[in-house]
Scaffold this active site. Structure first.
Site, short mmCIF file in Angstrom:
data_model
loop_
_atom_site.label_atom_id
_atom_site.label_comp_id
_atom_site.label_asym_id
_atom_site.label_seq_id
_atom_site.Cartn_x
_atom_site.Cartn_y
_atom_site.Cartn_z
N ASP A 1 -6.59 -5.65 4.44
CA ASP A 1 -7.59 -5.16 3.49
C ASP A 1 -8.50 -6.30 3.08
O ASP A 1 -9.73 -6.20 3.15
CB ASP A 1 -6.87 -4.58 2.28
N LYS B 1 2.00 -13.98 5.87
CA LYS B 1 2.29 -14.95 4.80
C LYS B 1 3.80 -15.27 4.85
O LYS B 1 4.48 -15.32 3.82
CB LYS B 1 1.85 -14.33 3.46
N TYR C 1 0.80 -1.22 0.00
CA TYR C 1 0.00 0.00 0.00
C TYR C 1 0.84 1.28 0.00
O TYR C 1 0.30 2.36 -0.14
CB TYR C 1 -0.92 0.01 1.22
N ASP D 1 -3.52 -17.51 4.38
CA ASP D 1 -4.49 -18.32 3.63
C ASP D 1 -5.22 -19.27 4.57
O ASP D 1 -6.44 -19.45 4.48
CB ASP D 1 -3.85 -19.07 2.45
#
Ligand code: NAP
Length: 411
Positions: A295, A220, A153, A271
């Site tokens: 987000d 992640k 971002y 995930d």
């Protein structure tokens, strides 16, 4: 004589000192913003009046931004608006349209960055009666802390075919020995211990102050080892260094799982976490995560509790906070008095809690809960709810006010 409106100050312990007659700035917002703001402001005023009978009052002051700002000042985000939020410390805003062209990526992102609102906070709590795709939505009670300042971002990216992208590709190929196609677009993902740690610090403090059982670092890091993996490591490091007495790492729990009143710090791969919030939401409470994960996950979580129209949010820095609708300007509903004002109304709940005006926030929640239980809802919820009475945005707000009946604030 009427009490003049005051301004929130910051105490020596960094806590807010809120006067009884407080000035709070608002941005109405673009698109559906005016409809939503009109309905929400009436709910806020009614709740404060019911809770404090005139002893406490909010004096609203409008700040300009977006289309209205541009029409009146020639600027999408006037400097006075940023200064206004700084001066008054706590404000609330409707959605703002991202202007096409003109060199501004997003007004919302710009507000967050310029005011150093480094944490985006989104509570996700099920309200009984709200339609949900989950079989047991009552198990959903989480709060997302999303890092607001960096990650992808940060907007450090160049389109494919530009000299800048070509220069970076050449650098990566020649200097860093990386295989990157020469026709690639390039985006950079900066993540620092400074920004990650202050976000996680706020999440852990929140968990301690509000007696939440756990903080989950969502990352992640199995693939992105030095950015997202570091986010996880910095989180554990911070918990150990600054909150060793109040927290315990999941892997150090005794066999019976008893945390002894401490906040459990755990981590999950993003995930897998998307699966967890569907299958075992009750095992999670405070979630801390990097910007892009946050987000995606906030909107997925919003879907579990009635959708974007019911999802509140806040962007918080040190001694400054802007509460906001999490959805956009929903242009196709602009001016139709149709959209669900729930997101801004629940952002108001969060704001009054933040101000320490708990009684006002409880009146709003009670009005909202009773209205939904009576199946009086806007179109978005009505289409998922059998036997619902579909009402307009303004009527929904009025119903909430009517349902804040007199008496105590508690159900
Ligand atoms: P959006 O405005 O959030 O709307 C997408 C859809 O979400 C709507 O068509 C509607 O779905 C549903 N929705 C949104 N708000 C709702 C509400 N209050 N009640 C019920 N349903 C609601 O997203 P967008 O169309 O992608 O974005 C439009 C503009 O908003 C863009 O300029 C974008 O940059 C900006 N934006 C601003 C913010 C912000 O200010 N924080 C955030 C996101 C986007 P249905 O049509 O299915 O009913």
């Amino acid at each position: 004589m009427a009490t003049p409106p005051g301004i929130i100050e910051l105490g020596s312990d960094n806590r807010l000192i809120v006067p009884d007659h407080v000035t709070i700035p608002f941005i109405e917002g673009d698109g559906v913003g005016p409809d939503i703001w009109m309905a929400s402001a009436k709910v806020f005023d009614a709740a404060v009046k019911k809770a404090y009978g005139g002893k406490r009052v909010v004096h609203w002051v409008e700040l300009l931004a977006g289309k209205k700002g541009h029409a009146k000042t020639g600027q999408w985000l006037p400097e006075e608006t940023l200064q206004g939020f700084k001066k008054y410390r706590v404000g609330i805003k409707g959605p703002l349209e991202t202007p096409v062209g003109g060199g501004i990526r997003s007004l919302n992102v710009t507000i967050r960055q310029k005011l150093d609102l480094y944490a985006c906070i989104r509570p996700v709590k099920y309200i009984p009666g709200v339609p949900s795709p989950l079989r047991q939505p009552e198990k959903v009670n989480m709060i997302v802390f999303r890092e607001n300042m960096e990650d992808l971002y940060a907007g450090i990216e160049w389109p494919a075919g530009t000299p800048e992208a070509a220069r970076l590709v050449e650098f990566l190929r020649k200097e860093m020995d990386q295989e990157v196609r020469t026709d690639s677009a390039i985006g950079i993902k900066p993540m620092s211990p400074f920004n990650s740690k202050r976000l996680i610090r706020m999440a852990i403090r929140w968990a301690i102050d509000h007696r939440h059982p756990s903080v989950t670092l969502v990352h992640k890091g199995n693939i992105l080892k030095f950015t997202e993996g570091a986010f996880r490591d910095w989180g554990y490091e911070l918990a150990r260094e600054e909150f060793s007495r109040q927290t315990i790492r999941e892997s150090e729990l005794p066999p019976d799982g008893n945390a002894g009143g401490k906040v459990i710090i755990k981590d999950r791969i993003t995930d897998a976490m998307f699966q967890q919030i569907l299958l075992r939401p009750d095992e999670y409470s405070v979630l801390a995560m990097p910007n892009l994960n946050g987000d995606y996950m906030s909107d997925a979580l919003a879907a579990e509790i009635g959708g974007l129209g019911m999802a509140p949010g806040a962007n918080i820095g040190d001694g400054i906070a802007v509460f906001e609708a999490t959805h956009g300007t929903a242009p196709k509903y602009a001016g139709r008095d149709m959209i669900n004002p729930g997101s801004v109304i629940l952002s108001g709940v969060l704001m009054f809690d933040y101000l320490g005006w708990k009684e006002a926030s409880e009146f709003i929640q009670r009005g909202l809960q009773r209205t939904i239980r009576a199946k009086i809802v806007t179109y978005d919820l009505a289409r998922q709810l059998q036997g619902a009475t579909q009402v307009k945005c303004s009527e929904f707000g009025r119903a909430i006010i009517e349902n804040m009946i007199s008496g105590g604030a508690h159900e």
